[in-house]
Design an enzyme around this catalytic site. Sequence first.
Site, PDB file in Angstrom:
ATOM      1  N   LYS A 208      -6.234   3.580 -10.493  1.00 31.30           N
ATOM      2  CA  LYS A 208      -6.278   2.118 -10.425  1.00 31.30           C
ATOM      3  C   LYS A 208      -7.421   1.695 -11.347  1.00 31.30           C
ATOM      4  CE  LYS A 208      -5.472  -1.972  -8.221  1.00 31.30           C
ATOM      5  NZ  LYS A 208      -4.164  -2.622  -8.019  1.00 31.30           N
TER       6      LYS A 208
ATOM      7  N   ASP B 185      -6.656  -0.228  -2.251  1.00 35.98           N
ATOM      8  CA  ASP B 185      -5.562   0.287  -3.081  1.00 35.98           C
ATOM      9  C   ASP B 185      -5.952   1.616  -3.730  1.00 35.98           C
ATOM     10  OD1 ASP B 185      -4.227  -2.010  -2.415  1.00 35.98           O
ATOM     11  OD2 ASP B 185      -4.412  -2.962  -4.382  1.00 35.98           O
TER      12      ASP B 185
ATOM     13  N   THR C 277       0.957  -0.739  -5.038  1.00 37.15           N
ATOM     14  CA  THR C 277       0.267   0.428  -4.479  1.00 37.15           C
ATOM     15  C   THR C 277       1.223   1.271  -3.643  1.00 37.15           C
ATOM     16  OG1 THR C 277      -1.812  -0.822  -4.413  1.00 37.15           O
ATOM     17  CG2 THR C 277      -1.698   1.203  -3.116  1.00 37.15           C
TER      18      THR C 277
ATOM     19  N   GLU D  60      -1.721   2.415 -11.717  1.00 38.43           N
ATOM     20  CA  GLU D  60      -1.321   1.133 -11.134  1.00 38.43           C
ATOM     21  C   GLU D  60      -2.102  -0.007 -11.766  1.00 38.43           C
ATOM     22  OE1 GLU D  60      -1.761  -1.502  -7.088  1.00 38.43           O
ATOM     23  OE2 GLU D  60      -2.030   0.669  -6.919  1.00 38.43           O
TER      24      GLU D  60
END
Length: 222
Positions: free
Chosen positions: A36, A50, A15, A111
């Site tokens: 994410k 995150d 992150t 991510e």
Amino acid sequence: MNCFVTGTDTGVGKTLISCALLHVFATKGLRVAGMKPVATGCDGDGNNQDAQQLQNASNVQMTTDQVNPYRFRDAIAPHIAARNGGVCIDFNRILTSYNELATRADVVVVEGVGGFKVPLNASQDIADLAKQLDLPVVLVVGIRLGCINHALLTASAIELCGLKCAGWVANILDAGMPALLDNIDALQQRLPAPMLGVVPWQLQPDARAVALNLQSGWMAMH
């Protein structure tokens, strides 16, 4: 310049590096969006730290569902968290969200969750997701004991998937690690991708400060 950020393990700074890359691109006047796809360890309201950091580092308007299509409260492996919640992680939903972000932003930084081979459902894992997104991969190497083995295995897995490792970041997690610089040098000699930068250990990690470490390395590749 879209990319998929993976790591040698969980908790290695994916992150932090993802947000830093977003800051690098934003300073060039680009519209940036962080994503994410799957997150575990959410709070009681279903928010994930995150994903929130990625959203805060972005400069385009987007919904929480676009940033983080799948989020689970239990801080466990995502396929188990999904099963416990009666959910099957569907790549089509993730791809739809990614495509929506890609139409609004010049750069999307995606991510992963955990390491590169973490299962997401009964038959697919993070590597399969990266392959479907067809993005170059940025590898975050947590510099601590065992990092050489973990980094080389992950790099091999990325290559076996037919994906390009665009670069790797040495994120120092143990400032007192014996032979720290020798380990980083060994990785530079063995990893088949350029090192984007070395991130020093920080008591309170700051993505904007880290962006300064990565800017020259990333821009040298473009």
